[in-house]
Design a protein around this motif. Structure first.
Motif, PDB file in Angstrom:
ATOM      1  N   ASP A  63       0.808  -1.228   0.000  1.00 49.31           N
ATOM      2  CA  ASP A  63       0.000   0.000   0.000  1.00 49.31           C
ATOM      3  C   ASP A  63       0.837   1.271   0.000  1.00 49.31           C
ATOM      4  O   ASP A  63       0.302   2.356   0.269  1.00 49.31           O
ATOM      5  CB  ASP A  63      -0.920   0.007   1.226  1.00 49.31           C
ATOM      6  CG  ASP A  63      -2.076  -0.970   1.077  1.00 49.31           C
ATOM      7  OD1 ASP A  63      -2.507  -1.211  -0.069  1.00 49.31           O
ATOM      8  OD2 ASP A  63      -2.555  -1.484   2.109  1.00 49.31           O
ATOM      9  N   LYS A  66      -0.439   4.430  -1.530  1.00 47.30           N
ATOM     10  CA  LYS A  66      -1.500   5.255  -0.924  1.00 47.30           C
ATOM     11  C   LYS A  66      -0.967   6.617  -0.483  1.00 47.30           C
ATOM     12  O   LYS A  66      -1.738   7.564  -0.325  1.00 47.30           O
ATOM     13  CB  LYS A  66      -2.157   4.520   0.253  1.00 47.30           C
ATOM     14  CG  LYS A  66      -3.110   3.426  -0.229  1.00 47.30           C
ATOM     15  CD  LYS A  66      -3.976   2.841   0.868  1.00 47.30           C
ATOM     16  CE  LYS A  66      -4.855   1.729   0.280  1.00 47.30           C
ATOM     17  NZ  LYS A  66      -5.641   1.023   1.290  1.00 47.30           N
ATOM     18  N   HIS A  89      -3.337   3.007  -5.997  1.00 48.85           N
ATOM     19  CA  HIS A  89      -2.049   2.767  -5.340  1.00 48.85           C
ATOM     20  C   HIS A  89      -1.245   1.559  -5.835  1.00 48.85           C
ATOM     21  O   HIS A  89      -0.024   1.574  -5.682  1.00 48.85           O
ATOM     22  CB  HIS A  89      -2.234   2.727  -3.816  1.00 48.85           C
ATOM     23  CG  HIS A  89      -3.074   1.599  -3.339  1.00 48.85           C
ATOM     24  ND1 HIS A  89      -4.443   1.634  -3.322  1.00 48.85           N
ATOM     25  CD2 HIS A  89      -2.736   0.369  -2.861  1.00 48.85           C
ATOM     26  CE1 HIS A  89      -4.904   0.490  -2.850  1.00 48.85           C
ATOM     27  NE2 HIS A  89      -3.905  -0.297  -2.568  1.00 48.85           N
ATOM     28  N   HIS A 113      -1.605  -7.009  -5.805  1.00 43.82           N
ATOM     29  CA  HIS A 113      -2.223  -7.322  -4.503  1.00 43.82           C
ATOM     30  C   HIS A 113      -3.722  -7.011  -4.464  1.00 43.82           C
ATOM     31  O   HIS A 113      -4.459  -7.613  -3.695  1.00 43.82           O
ATOM     32  CB  HIS A 113      -1.496  -6.611  -3.346  1.00 43.82           C
ATOM     33  CG  HIS A 113      -1.886  -5.185  -3.115  1.00 43.82           C
ATOM     34  ND1 HIS A 113      -1.328  -4.136  -3.807  1.00 43.82           N
ATOM     35  CD2 HIS A 113      -2.783  -4.619  -2.257  1.00 43.82           C
ATOM     36  CE1 HIS A 113      -1.866  -2.994  -3.386  1.00 43.82           C
ATOM     37  NE2 HIS A 113      -2.755  -3.258  -2.449  1.00 43.82           N
ATOM     38  N   ASP A 133      -4.440  -9.504   2.539  1.00 51.50           N
ATOM     39  CA  ASP A 133      -4.983  -8.151   2.433  1.00 51.50           C
ATOM     40  C   ASP A 133      -6.507  -8.184   2.439  1.00 51.50           C
ATOM     41  O   ASP A 133      -7.165  -7.415   3.156  1.00 51.50           O
ATOM     42  CB  ASP A 133      -4.459  -7.511   1.144  1.00 51.50           C
ATOM     43  CG  ASP A 133      -4.821  -6.043   1.026  1.00 51.50           C
ATOM     44  OD1 ASP A 133      -4.814  -5.343   2.064  1.00 51.50           O
ATOM     45  OD2 ASP A 133      -5.100  -5.579  -0.093  1.00 51.50           O
TER      46      ASP A 133
HETATM   47 FE   LIG Z   1      -4.029  -2.006  -1.168  1.00 57.47          FE
END
Ligand SMILES: [Fe+2]
Length: 151
Positions: A63, A66, A89, A113, A133
């Motif tokens: 992540d 992000k 992201h 992901h 995740d």
């Molecule tokens: Fe993510």
């Protein structure tokens, strides 16, 4: 966005009023992913070896984009940035990671992901991080699963 914001911004903007922070979600995903990789190696490693170090690196960095997808508005709340609207992201995360010399195998985990990765032939490590995740995300989509504050 400053590093300390990661301890207070919600981990996703896709759940209204999300009660879990970026760092809480991140730590949870890293631990689920590591333990899952270890269990897979224990029982299936003979034919399906999982690189645990790669899983941990991918889970930590999944992540990182992000930081570019989100921005803090004038009200102090996280919101999607203009760049984040153009590039979610997983894409900006790969850009940051490549610039920092992160190996392709870990960039693959970042790239694949989220839902975008459903179009990708994932490595075993990418599958592990993807499912870790989503375990720490999808249950929030059913409000009945979520304990009310103070309840
Ligand atoms: Fe993510």
């Amino acid at each position: 966005m400053k590093p300390e914001d990661l301890n207070r911004i919600p981990f996703t903007l896709l759940i209204p009023g999300c009660p879990i922070t970026f760092m809480e979600h991140k730590r949870c995903v890293v631990h689920i992913a590591r333990k899952s990789a270890e269990a897979m190696n224990e029982f299936m490693g003979r034919v399906l070896p999982v690189n645990v170090d790669r899983v941990i690196a991918g889970a930590i960095l999944a992540d990182v984009g992000k930081l570019l997808e989100y921005e803090i508005g004038l009200d102090g709340q996280a919101r999607q940035s203009e760049r984040g609207e153009a590039l979610r992201h997983p894409f900006t995360g790969v850009a940051i990671a490549l610039e920092c010399g992160v190996p392709d195998e870990v960039c693959h985990i970042i790239a694949a992901h989220a839902a975008e990765g459903d179009q990708v032939k994932r490595t075993t490590e990418a599958y592990v991080v993807h499912h870790a995740d989503f375990m720490a995300y999808l249950p929030f989509k059913n409000p009945k699963n979520v304990k009310k504050a103070g309840g």
